[in-house]
Write a protein that holds these residues in place. Structure first.
Motif, short mmCIF file in Angstrom:
data_model
loop_
_atom_site.label_atom_id
_atom_site.label_comp_id
_atom_site.label_asym_id
_atom_site.label_seq_id
_atom_site.Cartn_x
_atom_site.Cartn_y
_atom_site.Cartn_z
N SER A 61 0.56 -1.24 -0.09
CA SER A 61 0.10 -0.11 0.05
C SER A 61 0.77 1.33 -0.08
CB SER A 61 -0.94 -0.06 1.13
OG SER A 61 -0.12 0.07 2.45
N VAL A 63 2.62 4.54 -0.96
CA VAL A 63 2.98 5.23 -2.38
C VAL A 63 4.14 6.23 -1.99
CG1 VAL A 63 1.80 7.22 -3.65
CG2 VAL A 63 0.42 5.27 -2.71
N TYR A 68 1.91 9.22 -6.98
CA TYR A 68 0.65 9.36 -6.71
C TYR A 68 -0.45 8.09 -6.57
CZ TYR A 68 1.87 13.72 -8.78
OH TYR A 68 2.38 14.94 -9.07
N ASP A 69 -1.61 8.47 -5.84
CA ASP A 69 -2.37 7.30 -5.72
C ASP A 69 -3.36 7.18 -6.63
OD1 ASP A 69 -2.57 6.49 -2.58
OD2 ASP A 69 -2.79 8.71 -2.49
N GLY A 87 -6.37 9.80 -0.18
CA GLY A 87 -5.77 9.00 -1.37
C GLY A 87 -5.58 7.25 -1.12
N ILE A 88 -6.11 6.55 -2.20
CA ILE A 88 -6.04 4.95 -1.95
C ILE A 88 -5.03 4.63 -2.72
CG2 ILE A 88 -7.43 3.09 -2.11
CD1 ILE A 88 -8.42 4.95 0.13
N SER A 90 -2.92 5.05 -0.16
CA SER A 90 -1.82 5.58 0.88
C SER A 90 -2.44 5.63 2.01
CB SER A 90 -1.08 6.62 0.08
OG SER A 90 -2.03 7.85 0.17
#
Ligand code: K7E
Ligand code: CUA
Length: 666
Positions: A61, A63, A68-69, A87-88, A90
């Motif tokens: 997971s 970043v 960037y996510d 953010g996904i 992160s």
């Protein structure tokens, strides 16, 4: 340093034990010399006391800085009245968008007392200025049932309003105070092509002129409303004149979802309190007891395409500035049908293909799955088992139930992964159940079967999967939005953070990756969108008023700054840039009315300034290209050093000027 995909998988296979040396299976040839056998990664994990699973989760997971996510999660903010962007994968909090609540960082609601989104979003007949809200359900706009990245809507649970955010600049552009409702929970949900943003009232209100009625007349004088707020296809704004409502019985209309594909044209609203409990008095039990007496409440099935036609045919009344389909008309025109649903349900979520409507029981340890094919057939055949006390036809539950799937205690919400699976949160059990949909969703092997029980920490409400409520979910990540954190976070005083947990659902069984204890108020629902669907501005075209997204009539270019006295106002046309205000001196006499029009004439990305005035509760934030007008009366004598509150440049501390309010006759 890039870890080759193959070897990363090997590394990720490491089980529960502490990562140590060769056990990790990293070889020098594959990972580069600085990470040789038993090398640096394993040493890092070991020195930090990470288990293999924890180290693997971190690598899955992370970043890294500057990267960037791939996904953004738009999460509501509960009683902070905001939206958060996370953010996904992160799980970094990237932005907070104030919607219903003033925010001095963005200058939202601190620029002016007479105009602006917040004051215009408060119905003066309801109360004074509303400067907070309770956001629950963000709804990204959709095209053909997929998020299209244009706009975002969110409800105000507290005051019955909808906020509209433009994703061109991530700013709130409108608050619509919806007539006839005092609170709003079920939604916002948008129709698959963003024709409407829907919200219903969670608690009914009297339909009397003054909005009051004694609770003895609850059944007769209180009503709920399902609100279909029309969306302008160019600006995303909600258009009251094109919107309509459907009058409903005074049950508590809770969550809602839009039909899609197989069920397009329908809306589904859960309800509770079919018992019409009004609270404890000499003969009545408390609401939580009274509202849980019956075995069933009613799922409201609304044919909104038909409702549109009925509105166009003029079979409406006007009520407080909005077109309303009266309850009798909704019944006689076949717009509204009920299906019994067990028992004080919470979430209703439509499967990606639109075939299944999944009701989470809350007080029933199961989800009930209705089939849209069976619902349509029952309506067509007029297969009803009588009506409720208001005359709404009731479809027998047995005629439409595809499955009743036992999950566990306290089911609340469901999301989908696009692979035939559903994920349902269990509030009481603190878990997520992964289960399969049925044949209409293409699942023939093990239909309606529980596959996994995934523990969460703790008391989960909603959950979110990228596109998880659209026609095209992407079953990669899943976020559990947990209400309690208990032992997951060190002590921070008596109030605990909420806790979001990220899961990898590509893997069977799903694995936890990380958590985000959120140092702000509680998100309820969230939607996750692929970042490549978003196309935001980096700077505004010069002189843009973000509220209209057009050039402000008060935009000022460099060299045109001036102070003009006319019509009882002092109009100041000012510019800001690194590192000065022009003009730097604003001399007025006490009692004069000021309108200060500020333009940030920067064209550089990230070059934001602010206009902060001491002792005046005034803080306007100006992004590059933005024009903001603030209006106030210079009502006290003094020399006030206005300044820029955003650290913008080496000479930021020198970026100030003087508002000089002289006494009369000076
Ligand atoms: Cu379940 Cu308001 Cu959607 Cu909270 S609601 S969790
Ligand atoms: Cu502009 Cu600091």
């Amino acid at each position: 340093m890039k870890i080759p995909a193959m070897k990363r998988r090997d590394f990720l296979k490491v089980g529960g034990g502490v990562v140590a040396g060769a056990a990790v299976g990293i070889t020098g040839t594959n990972l580069g010399n600085n990470l040789g056998a038993g090398g640096e990664l394993a040493a890092v994990a070991s020195s930090r006391g990470l288990t293999g699973a924890e180290a693997r989760a971190a690598l899955t997971s992370v970043v890294p800085p500057g990267k960037y996510d791939p996904y953004f999660m738009f999460a509501s903010g509960g009683h902070s009245g905001q939206i958060s962007i996370i953010g996904i994968p992160s799980m970094r909090l990237l932005k907070i968008i104030p919607v219903f609540t003033r925010d001095s960082f963005s200058g939202y609601g601190f620029g002016t007392d007479v105009d602006g989104v917040i004051p215009r979003g408060s119905d003066p007949t309801k109360s004074n200025l509303l400067s907070w809200g309770d956001t629950h359900h963000p709804a990204l706009s959709e095209t053909e049932g997929r998020y299209d990245g244009r706009w975002l809507y969110v409800n105000d649970r507290a005051n019955g309003r909808i906020g509209m955010v433009d994703l061109a600049d991530y700013k709130t552009k409108q608050i619509y105070d919806i007539p006839n409702i005092g609170s709003a929970h079920g939604g916002v949900f948008v129709t698959p092509d963003s024709e409407y943003a829907h919200v219903s009232s969670i608690t009914p209100r009297p339909i009397t002129d003054n909005g009051y009625a004694p609770l003895e007349s609850y059944a007769d004088l209180y009503r709920g409303f399902s609100s279909w707020c029309a969306i302008d296809q160019t600006t995303g704004h909600l258009v009251p004149e094109k919107s309509f409502q459907i009058e409903l019985p005074p049950y508590n209309q809770d969550l809602a979802d839009m039909g899609k594909l197989a069920s397009a044209g329908y809306g589904f609203l859960n309800s509770f309190n079919a018992e019409l409990s009004v609270g404890m008095s000499h003969k009545n039990p408390p609401i939580e007891i009274g509202a849980a007496k019956n075995k069933y409440d009613y799922l409201h099935v609304i044919d909104w395409k038909k409702a549109e036609k009925v509105v166009a045919a003029g079979k409406i009344i006007m009520r407080n500035g909005i077109r309303v389909i009266p309850l009798e008309v909704a019944i006689s025109e076949g717009i509204l049908h009920f299906i019994p649903e067990p028992k004080n349900p919470h979430g209703v979520e439509v499967s990606p293909d639109g075939n299944y409507i999944v009701i989470a029981g809350k007080l029933d340890p199961a989800v009930t799955v209705y089939s849209i094919t069976m619902i349509k057939k029952a309506i067509e055949d007029k297969n009803f088992e009588g009506t409720d006390r208001y005359g709404v036809p009731i479809i027998p539950i047995t005629a439409v139930t595809a499955a009743h799937v036992e999950l566990g205690a306290g089911p609340l919400h469901t999301q989908y992964d696009g692979k035939g699976n559903a994920y349902t949160s269990l509030f009481i059990d603190s878990a997520i159940i992964k289960w399969t949909l049925g044949p209409d969703a293409g699942v023939t092997e093990k239909p309606f079967t529980v596959l996994e029980k995934i523990p969460v920490h703790y008391n989960i409400g909603h959950l979110a999967i990228p596109g998880g409520d659209t026609v095209a979910p992407v079953g990669t990540y899943m976020v559990a939005l947990n209400k309690w954190s208990l032992d997951q976070v060190q002590k921070l005083g008596p109030q605990h953070p909420v806790n979001l947990e990220l899961f990898d659902i590509n893997h069977t069984p799903p694995r936890v990756l990380s958590s985000l204890p959120l140092g702000g108020s509680e998100p309820h629902y969230a939607q996750i969108i692929s970042v490549d669907r978003l196309n935001p501005l980096t700077v505004y075209p010069p002189g843009t008023n973000p509220e209209t997204m057009a050039k402000s009539e008060f935009a000022t270019a460099s060299g045109q700054e001036r102070i003009v006295r006319a019509d009882g106002f002092v109009d100041v046309y000012a510019t800001v840039m690194r590192s000065h205000f022009t003009p730097e001196q604003i001399p007025v006499t006490v009692g004069e009315k000021l309108r200060i029009h500020l333009t940030n004439i920067e064209t550089a990305e990230n070059a934001t300034h602010t206009f902060a005035v001491p002792n005046h509760n005034l803080q306007a934030t100006l992004d590059p290209g933005e024009t903001v007008s603030v209006e106030f009366t210079a009502d006290r004598v003094g020399s006030f050093a206005f300044y820029c509150a955003q650290f913008c440049s080496a000479m930021h501390m020198e970026m100030y000027g003087w508002l000089l309010v002289a006494p009369t006759g000076a």
